[in-house]
Design an enzyme around this catalytic site. Structure first.
Site, PDB file in Angstrom:
ATOM      1  N   SER A  76       3.406  77.043  44.513  1.00  0.00           N
ATOM      2  CA  SER A  76       3.115  76.599  42.643  1.00  0.00           C
ATOM      3  C   SER A  76       2.030  75.854  43.064  1.00  0.00           C
ATOM      4  O   SER A  76       1.247  75.937  43.024  1.00  0.00           O
ATOM      5  CB  SER A  76       4.011  76.320  42.401  1.00  0.00           C
TER       6      SER A  76
ATOM      7  N   ASP B  30       5.289  81.444  36.197  1.00  0.00           N
ATOM      8  CA  ASP B  30       6.047  81.247  37.373  1.00  0.00           C
ATOM      9  C   ASP B  30       6.132  82.128  38.313  1.00  0.00           C
ATOM     10  O   ASP B  30       7.428  82.237  37.825  1.00  0.00           O
ATOM     11  CB  ASP B  30       6.229  79.498  37.771  1.00  0.00           C
TER      12      ASP B  30
END
Ligand SMILES: *[C@@H]1O[C@H](CO)[C@@H](O)[C@H](O)[C@H]1NC(C)=O
Length: 165
Positions: A112, A62
């Site tokens: 995210s 991420d």
């Protein structure tokens, strides 16, 4: 003041690393051309795998873009007392790689939740929303209903795949 001193020291260290002298072999043009030939040849020798994949492992770093990845490569090498850039990471040896552009429908820098929706559902969506299309509005809960999208998990279940326990 203290912070300024730390930043200046860090810059000095970076410059010191940046100016490290070349190894003798690196001064020889043939060193680089030979490396390029070897790299090209290994790609040309690669056998194309046309089998159907049975499983897919999905790892997501991420926030890990090319810049972060480059910084990691250099740090890894420097921790091994090299200059760093020449380090080969395992990911550098993967036969196939791709790049993805990450952004939300309504925002340039995504979060995210929105990117997970893009990766796992194949649909770009709005910032702060997950598992819904961009017709659902950030912070307006009633717009969620009817705008849910399916994910790779559902497609796998529908295809009779089981989940690891
Ligand atoms: C790198 O150099 C330092 C200082 O000489 C040494 O303590 C360390 O063990 C070295 N690390 C490696 C991975 O060789």
């Amino acid at each position: 003041m203290e912070l300024t001193r730390v930043v200046i020291s860090a810059l000095f260290l970076l410059v010191a690393f940046g100016l490290s002298s070349a190894k003798v072999e690196e001064e020889n043009p043939e060193f680089w051309r030979s490396q390029a030939r070897k790299t090209l040849q290994s790609v040309l020798d690669r056998k194309l795998n046309t089998n159907v994949a049975k499983n897919i492992l999905f790892f997501l770093g991420d926030g890990m873009g090319i810049t972060t990845y480059t910084a990691s490569r250099i740090l890894k090498g420097q921790l091994e007392n090299q200059t760093g850039e020449e380090t080969v990471m395992t990911m550098d040896t993967f036969p196939n790689v791709g790049l993805a552009k990450t952004y939300s429908v309504d925002f340039q820098i995504p979060d995210s939740a929105a990117t997970a929706t893009a990766y796992l559902c194949g649909v770009k969506t709005n910032l702060n929303t997950i598992g819904v299309s961009a017709a659902a509005r950030n912070g307006v809960c009633k717009t969620q209903k009817g705008n849910e999208v399916t994910s790779i998990l559902k497609w796998a279940k529908d295809a009779g795949k089981t989940s690891a326990q």
